[in-house]
Design a protein around this motif. Sequence first.
Motif, short mmCIF file in Angstrom:
data_model
loop_
_atom_site.label_atom_id
_atom_site.label_comp_id
_atom_site.label_asym_id
_atom_site.label_seq_id
_atom_site.Cartn_x
_atom_site.Cartn_y
_atom_site.Cartn_z
N GLU A 208 13.96 3.92 17.16
CA GLU A 208 13.29 5.05 16.53
C GLU A 208 12.00 4.57 15.86
N PRO A 209 10.95 5.40 15.94
CA PRO A 209 9.71 5.03 15.24
C PRO A 209 9.92 5.07 13.72
N GLN A 210 9.24 4.15 13.04
CA GLN A 210 9.33 4.04 11.59
C GLN A 210 7.96 4.39 10.99
N GLY A 211 7.80 5.64 10.56
CA GLY A 211 6.49 6.10 10.06
C GLY A 211 6.27 5.79 8.60
N ARG A 212 7.31 5.60 7.86
CA ARG A 212 7.16 5.29 6.44
C ARG A 212 7.17 3.77 6.24
N TYR A 213 6.22 3.33 5.42
CA TYR A 213 6.09 1.88 5.18
C TYR A 213 5.96 1.65 3.67
N THR A 214 6.79 0.78 3.13
CA THR A 214 6.76 0.45 1.69
C THR A 214 5.89 -0.78 1.48
N VAL A 215 4.83 -0.59 0.71
CA VAL A 215 3.93 -1.71 0.40
C VAL A 215 4.52 -2.47 -0.78
N THR A 216 4.66 -3.79 -0.64
CA THR A 216 5.27 -4.62 -1.70
C THR A 216 4.24 -5.63 -2.24
N ALA A 217 4.57 -6.20 -3.41
CA ALA A 217 3.68 -7.19 -4.04
C ALA A 217 3.75 -8.51 -3.29
N PRO A 218 2.60 -9.04 -2.85
CA PRO A 218 2.62 -10.30 -2.11
C PRO A 218 2.90 -11.51 -3.01
N GLN A 219 2.79 -11.36 -4.33
CA GLN A 219 3.04 -12.47 -5.24
C GLN A 219 3.46 -11.92 -6.59
N ALA A 220 4.07 -12.78 -7.37
CA ALA A 220 4.43 -12.39 -8.73
C ALA A 220 3.20 -12.47 -9.61
N GLY A 221 3.16 -11.60 -10.59
CA GLY A 221 2.02 -11.65 -11.50
C GLY A 221 1.78 -10.35 -12.20
N LEU A 222 0.56 -10.20 -12.68
CA LEU A 222 0.14 -9.06 -13.48
C LEU A 222 -0.49 -8.00 -12.59
N VAL A 223 -0.10 -6.75 -12.79
CA VAL A 223 -0.77 -5.64 -12.09
C VAL A 223 -2.09 -5.40 -12.82
N ALA A 224 -3.17 -5.92 -12.27
CA ALA A 224 -4.47 -5.77 -12.92
C ALA A 224 -5.04 -4.38 -12.68
N GLU A 225 -4.84 -3.83 -11.46
CA GLU A 225 -5.34 -2.50 -11.13
C GLU A 225 -4.34 -1.80 -10.21
N LEU A 226 -4.16 -0.50 -10.41
CA LEU A 226 -3.36 0.34 -9.52
C LEU A 226 -4.21 1.55 -9.19
N LEU A 227 -4.66 1.63 -7.92
CA LEU A 227 -5.72 2.57 -7.55
C LEU A 227 -5.22 3.77 -6.77
N VAL A 228 -3.91 3.99 -6.65
CA VAL A 228 -3.39 5.13 -5.87
C VAL A 228 -2.46 5.96 -6.73
N ARG A 229 -2.35 7.23 -6.37
CA ARG A 229 -1.42 8.15 -6.99
C ARG A 229 -0.73 8.95 -5.90
N GLN A 230 0.45 9.44 -6.22
CA GLN A 230 1.24 10.18 -5.23
C GLN A 230 0.45 11.38 -4.72
N GLY A 231 0.48 11.56 -3.36
CA GLY A 231 -0.20 12.68 -2.72
C GLY A 231 -1.59 12.34 -2.22
N MET A 232 -2.09 11.19 -2.51
CA MET A 232 -3.44 10.82 -2.08
C MET A 232 -3.45 10.54 -0.58
N THR A 233 -4.62 10.70 0.00
CA THR A 233 -4.88 10.30 1.38
C THR A 233 -5.65 9.00 1.34
N VAL A 234 -5.21 8.03 2.12
CA VAL A 234 -5.88 6.74 2.13
C VAL A 234 -6.37 6.44 3.53
N SER A 235 -7.44 5.71 3.60
CA SER A 235 -8.00 5.29 4.89
C SER A 235 -7.65 3.83 5.12
N ALA A 236 -7.84 3.38 6.34
CA ALA A 236 -7.56 1.98 6.67
C ALA A 236 -8.48 1.08 5.85
#
Length: 498
Positions: A208-236
Amino acid sequence: MNTPKKLIASLALVAAGIAIGWGASLWSAGGSQGTVGAAAPAAERKVLYWYDPMVPTQKFDKPGKSPYMDMELVPQYADEAAPPEQGVSVSAQAVQALGLRTAEVERRSLGVAVEATGTVLLNDRDVSVVQARAAGFVERVYARAPGDVIAAGAPLVDLLLPEWVAAQREYLAVRALQDASLSAAARQRLLLLGMPPALVERVERTGEPQGRYTVTAPQAGLVAELLVRQGMTVSAGASLARLNGLDSMWIEAAVPEAQSGPLRTGQDAQVRLAAFPGEVWRARVASVLPEANRDTRTVRVRLEIANPGQRLKAGMSGQVSLQGPAQPMLLVPSEAVIRTGRRALAYVVDGPGRFHPVPVRLGAEIDDRLVVLEGLSAGQQVVASAQFLIDSEASLRGVLPPPAGAESAPSGGGAGQATTPPATETFTVRGVVESVAPGELTLAHEAVPALKWPPMTMGFQLADPRLAAGLAPGQRVRFTFARQGDGFAITAIERSAP
């Protein structure tokens, strides 16, 4: 007949008395002249020049009245002057009265330590930027906020990516044809679209195709910036978050420009933080930035320090000690060197009460000692106190080299014709304020041996009228004065304890 004979006899006796008296007077005068003539050569002393004790830097080639004070000029005899090559002589009583101290020139192997204040910063070399690999929609943002500390692999956002769904369906269709080469090419296309290998394996496993993808943190550390909010459209390629690692931190210190020369990348350092009193942290110089601050004349030095347990926080402050490699160097006490801006002098001890000046070239100052690059050698004894008095005497006696173009010998002429004065010297004594007037102070001061002044009361001009602020008659002071025009002016003054 008897009367003339008596007269003649009386006259003869008178003539004989006169002759005897005249002879005695000649004998007495001759004897005294001989005595004086014999003693005179022994009493002759060679006069080098005449001077005014109140203005001893002016030399005159003839006796007479001083042009500065209502007093006779004083001779300077040759047997009272110390030849320049022999330096300055100070009596044992003066040495004891001044409390003159000496110190030995030492050779030690020391590393130049540089002390500076540093600030803890995030390590900008340990940064990760999370981006969208394909255009889509933000379905969910996990409970994250800038400033949160998260572990590696912690979920950030769920994305719905239609482009990935279409590519996965094509791959499943090709895979159903059971053509190994076409299936491999279609699978490689999914990886090139940015799909993680784990997601491709899940598509293969479930069919089955998997259309949903969960983006995870590539390393441990401090979240310096979070630039998305629920419902936004993002480009590549759109940035979703920026993470800063905390395993190591930076400490940035501003080092004075004059002390920045020995600093090198990789140099070890010690850090003492206000938040952890008593602890010493080890750091390493990561870089010495190539630009100095024009306003503060400092050089920025960046150190890297390990952060076990994430105890260090950005913004903390502390003291940074940078210890250079040990090198052999000559050291003298800082107080043993007279620095006037144009030169640096030290007075070397030649013997009991005998000193001569030596120009020195100085290096860095380490605690209360100066590094001597030229002029002295290990084991020599130098004057460590009261050298300003000796320096004044050396200047008066002509031991110090005159400035360029200055004349050292008096020229022909009368008492009013003076030679070019040497460089201005300063004198420091104690006194009591007698009166305060605009631009002038009258002080009863102690003797000034360098100028051959006895204790006296006299007026001094003020180099800066503000020096008299707060002074009142009866105030005990310690002041420094220098030659200015035809008189003397106070250049510095400080109150003394009563």
